[in-house]
Write a protein that holds these residues in place. Sequence first.
Motif, PDB file in Angstrom:
ATOM      1  N   ILE A  92       0.893  -1.154   0.000  1.00  0.00           N
ATOM      2  CA  ILE A  92       0.000   0.000   0.000  1.00  0.00           C
ATOM      3  C   ILE A  92       0.933   1.206   0.000  1.00  0.00           C
ATOM      4  CG2 ILE A  92      -1.718   1.340   1.254  1.00  0.00           C
ATOM      5  CD1 ILE A  92      -2.685  -1.311   2.479  1.00  0.00           C
ATOM      6  N   VAL A  93       0.845   2.005  -1.049  1.00  0.00           N
ATOM      7  CA  VAL A  93       1.776   3.111  -1.223  1.00  0.00           C
ATOM      8  C   VAL A  93       0.999   4.411  -1.347  1.00  0.00           C
ATOM      9  CG1 VAL A  93       3.589   4.071  -2.699  1.00  0.00           C
ATOM     10  CG2 VAL A  93       3.394   1.589  -2.420  1.00  0.00           C
ATOM     11  N   GLU A  94       1.350   5.379  -0.555  1.00  0.00           N
ATOM     12  CA  GLU A  94       0.807   6.728  -0.669  1.00  0.00           C
ATOM     13  C   GLU A  94       1.892   7.556  -1.345  1.00  0.00           C
ATOM     14  OE1 GLU A  94       0.572  10.862   0.297  1.00  0.00           O
ATOM     15  OE2 GLU A  94       1.861   9.585   1.505  1.00  0.00           O
ATOM     16  N   HIS A  95       1.574   8.087  -2.528  1.00  0.00           N
ATOM     17  CA  HIS A  95       2.600   8.778  -3.308  1.00  0.00           C
ATOM     18  C   HIS A  95       1.943   9.812  -4.209  1.00  0.00           C
ATOM     19  CE1 HIS A  95       6.257   9.545  -5.367  1.00  0.00           C
ATOM     20  NE2 HIS A  95       6.257   8.548  -6.219  1.00  0.00           N
ATOM     21  N   ILE A  96       2.467  11.000  -4.224  1.00  0.00           N
ATOM     22  CA  ILE A  96       1.988  12.045  -5.116  1.00  0.00           C
ATOM     23  C   ILE A  96       2.835  11.996  -6.382  1.00  0.00           C
ATOM     24  CG2 ILE A  96       1.695  14.527  -5.438  1.00  0.00           C
ATOM     25  CD1 ILE A  96       1.356  14.768  -2.401  1.00  0.00           C
ATOM     26  N   LEU A  97       2.195  11.703  -7.500  1.00  0.00           N
ATOM     27  CA  LEU A  97       2.912  11.608  -8.777  1.00  0.00           C
ATOM     28  C   LEU A  97       2.958  13.001  -9.405  1.00  0.00           C
ATOM     29  CD1 LEU A  97       1.356   8.267 -10.053  1.00  0.00           C
ATOM     30  CD2 LEU A  97       3.481   8.620  -8.785  1.00  0.00           C
ATOM     31  N   ASP A  98       3.860  13.832  -8.872  1.00  0.00           N
ATOM     32  CA  ASP A  98       3.891  15.244  -9.251  1.00  0.00           C
ATOM     33  C   ASP A  98       4.986  15.615 -10.237  1.00  0.00           C
ATOM     34  OD1 ASP A  98       6.136  15.052  -7.650  1.00  0.00           O
ATOM     35  OD2 ASP A  98       5.567  16.654  -6.282  1.00  0.00           O
ATOM     36  N   THR A  99       5.725  14.630 -10.717  1.00  0.00           N
ATOM     37  CA  THR A  99       6.842  14.926 -11.610  1.00  0.00           C
ATOM     38  C   THR A  99       6.635  14.213 -12.944  1.00  0.00           C
ATOM     39  OG1 THR A  99       8.339  15.275  -9.760  1.00  0.00           O
ATOM     40  CG2 THR A  99       9.352  14.722 -11.872  1.00  0.00           C
ATOM     41  N   GLU A 100       6.912  14.929 -14.014  1.00  0.00           N
ATOM     42  CA  GLU A 100       6.770  14.385 -15.374  1.00  0.00           C
ATOM     43  C   GLU A 100       7.498  13.045 -15.482  1.00  0.00           C
ATOM     44  OE1 GLU A 100       5.675  14.903 -19.501  1.00  0.00           O
ATOM     45  OE2 GLU A 100       5.473  16.480 -18.012  1.00  0.00           O
ATOM     46  N   GLY A 101       6.785  12.052 -15.990  1.00  0.00           N
ATOM     47  CA  GLY A 101       7.384  10.749 -16.241  1.00  0.00           C
ATOM     48  C   GLY A 101       7.238   9.725 -15.134  1.00  0.00           C
ATOM     49  N   TRP A 102       6.960  10.147 -13.918  1.00  0.00           N
ATOM     50  CA  TRP A 102       6.848   9.197 -12.810  1.00  0.00           C
ATOM     51  C   TRP A 102       5.701   8.219 -13.039  1.00  0.00           C
ATOM     52  CZ3 TRP A 102       7.346  12.218  -7.566  1.00  0.00           C
ATOM     53  CH2 TRP A 102       8.671  12.635  -7.397  1.00  0.00           C
ATOM     54  N   HIS A 103       4.578   8.725 -13.459  1.00  0.00           N
ATOM     55  CA  HIS A 103       3.400   7.884 -13.669  1.00  0.00           C
ATOM     56  C   HIS A 103       3.720   6.777 -14.676  1.00  0.00           C
ATOM     57  CE1 HIS A 103      -1.013   7.347 -13.613  1.00  0.00           C
ATOM     58  NE2 HIS A 103      -0.840   6.958 -14.857  1.00  0.00           N
ATOM     59  N   GLU A 104       4.312   7.152 -15.790  1.00  0.00           N
ATOM     60  CA  GLU A 104       4.646   6.185 -16.827  1.00  0.00           C
ATOM     61  C   GLU A 104       5.723   5.199 -16.362  1.00  0.00           C
ATOM     62  OE1 GLU A 104       2.774   9.748 -18.353  1.00  0.00           O
ATOM     63  OE2 GLU A 104       4.602   9.521 -17.184  1.00  0.00           O
ATOM     64  N   THR A 105       6.700   5.689 -15.632  1.00  0.00           N
ATOM     65  CA  THR A 105       7.748   4.822 -15.087  1.00  0.00           C
ATOM     66  C   THR A 105       7.134   3.759 -14.178  1.00  0.00           C
ATOM     67  OG1 THR A 105       9.462   6.511 -15.222  1.00  0.00           O
ATOM     68  CG2 THR A 105       9.797   4.758 -13.594  1.00  0.00           C
TER      69      THR A 105
ATOM     70  N   THR B  54      -3.263  20.472 -10.295  1.00  0.00           N
ATOM     71  CA  THR B  54      -2.600  19.725 -11.374  1.00  0.00           C
ATOM     72  C   THR B  54      -2.449  18.223 -11.145  1.00  0.00           C
ATOM     73  OG1 THR B  54      -0.406  20.139 -10.430  1.00  0.00           O
ATOM     74  CG2 THR B  54      -1.243  21.755 -12.027  1.00  0.00           C
ATOM     75  N   ILE B  55      -2.442  17.776  -9.925  1.00  0.00           N
ATOM     76  CA  ILE B  55      -1.992  16.429  -9.595  1.00  0.00           C
ATOM     77  C   ILE B  55      -2.824  15.316 -10.240  1.00  0.00           C
ATOM     78  CG2 ILE B  55      -3.227  15.926  -7.451  1.00  0.00           C
ATOM     79  CD1 ILE B  55       0.516  15.534  -8.061  1.00  0.00           C
ATOM     80  N   HIS B  56      -4.107  15.533 -10.424  1.00  0.00           N
ATOM     81  CA  HIS B  56      -4.967  14.479 -10.972  1.00  0.00           C
ATOM     82  C   HIS B  56      -5.190  14.607 -12.482  1.00  0.00           C
ATOM     83  CE1 HIS B  56      -5.724  12.924  -6.998  1.00  0.00           C
ATOM     84  NE2 HIS B  56      -6.087  14.119  -6.594  1.00  0.00           N
ATOM     85  N   ALA B  57      -4.678  15.674 -13.064  1.00  0.00           N
ATOM     86  CA  ALA B  57      -4.913  15.924 -14.488  1.00  0.00           C
ATOM     87  C   ALA B  57      -4.348  14.792 -15.348  1.00  0.00           C
ATOM     88  CB  ALA B  57      -4.278  17.250 -14.900  1.00  0.00           C
ATOM     89  N   GLY B  58      -5.201  14.261 -16.218  1.00  0.00           N
ATOM     90  CA  GLY B  58      -4.771  13.247 -17.168  1.00  0.00           C
ATOM     91  C   GLY B  58      -4.617  11.844 -16.615  1.00  0.00           C
ATOM     92  N   LYS B  59      -4.927  11.638 -15.366  1.00  0.00           N
ATOM     93  CA  LYS B  59      -4.799  10.308 -14.766  1.00  0.00           C
ATOM     94  C   LYS B  59      -6.165   9.635 -14.695  1.00  0.00           C
ATOM     95  CE  LYS B  59      -0.715  11.504 -12.121  1.00  0.00           C
ATOM     96  NZ  LYS B  59      -0.663  12.945 -12.414  1.00  0.00           N
ATOM     97  N   HIS B  60      -6.170   8.326 -14.863  1.00  0.00           N
ATOM     98  CA  HIS B  60      -7.401   7.535 -14.794  1.00  0.00           C
ATOM     99  C   HIS B  60      -7.241   6.531 -13.663  1.00  0.00           C
ATOM    100  CE1 HIS B  60      -8.633   9.278 -18.581  1.00  0.00           C
ATOM    101  NE2 HIS B  60      -7.407   9.071 -18.990  1.00  0.00           N
ATOM    102  N   TYR B  61      -8.158   6.590 -12.711  1.00  0.00           N
ATOM    103  CA  TYR B  61      -8.075   5.808 -11.486  1.00  0.00           C
ATOM    104  C   TYR B  61      -9.072   4.649 -11.486  1.00  0.00           C
ATOM    105  CZ  TYR B  61      -5.552   9.933  -9.830  1.00  0.00           C
ATOM    106  OH  TYR B  61      -4.654  10.957  -9.688  1.00  0.00           O
TER     107      TYR B  61
END
Length: 137
Positions: free
Chosen positions: A40-53, A96-103
């Motif tokens: 269980i990870v709590e993490h803010i994906l606030d940097t370009e490329g982290w989500h894809e990585t 900005t944090i949720h923009a473009g993400k699908h949960y």
Amino acid sequence: MLPTDRFKRGDFEWRASRSSFFAGFHASLAAYAHAGNNLIVEHILDTEGWHETLQRQLAPFDVYFVAIHCPLPVLIERERARGDRALGSARQDYETIHAGKHYDLEIQSEDGIEYNTEIVLNGWRSGRRVSDFSRPI
């Protein structure tokens, strides 16, 4: 472990260390999962490329991706109380944090931990996955 006291003293510069720290952190999540651990990870994906990585690194695993939304006034108050974040970063993240993400699921922090825990567990148990992490890269 992040040497926060040493960053505060100036022994290390956070800006210079941030990228390698998070590259290691993201790789460690995949390593823990590969070793058979549930996470269980709590993490803010606030940097370009982290989500894809993370999508690539966690592709072999069942990831249940949950957004937690919190009212902006609460975030601003938490930012002020913490005192260790640049003022205004809460507002920037909020916008900005949720923009473009699908949960797989989106919850509201003000609904409370007991209610949200039940909602997350029920959603995870359902096996329904529709987030970015359930799609091939």
